[in-house]
Design a protein around this motif. Structure first.
Motif, PDB file in Angstrom:
ATOM      1  N   SER A   3       0.896  -1.095   0.190  1.00 48.33           N
ATOM      2  CA  SER A   3      -0.096  -0.071   0.026  1.00 48.33           C
ATOM      3  C   SER A   3       0.749   1.238  -0.005  1.00 48.33           C
ATOM      4  N   TYR A   4       0.351   2.265  -0.267  1.00 47.10           N
ATOM      5  CA  TYR A   4       0.942   3.618  -0.571  1.00 47.10           C
ATOM      6  C   TYR A   4       0.247   4.763   0.194  1.00 47.10           C
ATOM      7  N   THR A   5       0.980   5.549   0.549  1.00 46.72           N
ATOM      8  CA  THR A   5       0.466   7.152   1.101  1.00 46.72           C
ATOM      9  C   THR A   5       0.009   7.895   0.093  1.00 46.72           C
ATOM     10  N   ARG A  34      -8.027   2.842   5.284  1.00 43.92           N
ATOM     11  CA  ARG A  34      -7.341   3.871   6.299  1.00 43.92           C
ATOM     12  C   ARG A  34      -6.517   3.070   7.106  1.00 43.92           C
ATOM     13  N   THR A  35      -5.573   3.609   7.711  1.00 46.17           N
ATOM     14  CA  THR A  35      -4.875   3.278   8.901  1.00 46.17           C
ATOM     15  C   THR A  35      -5.611   3.571  10.111  1.00 46.17           C
ATOM     16  N   ARG A  40      -5.019   7.517   4.564  1.00 46.65           N
ATOM     17  CA  ARG A  40      -5.301   6.835   3.493  1.00 46.65           C
ATOM     18  C   ARG A  40      -4.046   5.939   3.173  1.00 46.65           C
ATOM     19  N   ARG A  41      -4.473   4.888   2.687  1.00 44.94           N
ATOM     20  CA  ARG A  41      -3.368   3.841   2.371  1.00 44.94           C
ATOM     21  C   ARG A  41      -3.978   3.236   0.884  1.00 44.94           C
ATOM     22  N   THR A  43      -4.045   1.018  -2.624  1.00 46.82           N
ATOM     23  CA  THR A  43      -3.375  -0.359  -3.045  1.00 46.82           C
ATOM     24  C   THR A  43      -3.313  -0.005  -4.613  1.00 46.82           C
TER      25      THR A  43
END
Length: 124
Positions: A3-5, A34-35, A40-41, A43
């Motif tokens: 996953s990405y910021t 969300r973490t 937000r994360r 994919t």
């Protein structure tokens, strides 16, 4: 699953943070995970959604149609007929637009030729 910021999603997608936020806010893409801290994360699936929505938008599909298409994608993964109909209608619009642009380009090129050949109209 990787996953990405949001910053990484911006870099990977080539879209601005504002564009990504807009697509999320109006519901054109599914909600992003969300973490625990609420960040937000994104994919790879989220990035593909963003890419598709942006492609449709850049190709002139109205937001309401993208919304309709997006809802069809999320509600019934097995029913492709309705999604195909939306895409085929838009494909015809894009092809017509390309044809108009080719006509305009030919007219522009003809005008360039008249200037380069010294036969331009005197009253233009």
């Amino acid at each position: 699953m990787e996953s990405y910021t949001r910053a990484e999603a911006v870099r990977r997608s080539g879209l601005s943070a504002d564009t990504i936020r807009y697509y999320e806010r109006v519901g054109l893409v599914p909600p992003v995970q969300r973490t625990a801290a609420g960040r937000r994360r994104y994919t790879d699936v989220d990035l593909r959604w963003l890419s598709l929505v942006h492609c449709l938008r850049e190709a002139g599909m109205p937001i309401a149609e993208i919304d309709h298409f997006s809802r069809l994608m999320r509600t019934d993964a097995t029913d492709t007929d309705a999604r195909l109909d939306v895409l085929r209608v838009h494909e015809r619009r894009v092809e017509a637009q390309i044809e108009r642009l080719h006509d305009h380009l030919n007219q522009i090129r003809a005008k360039i030729h008249t200037y380069e050949s010294g036969t331009a109209w005197t009253d233009d």
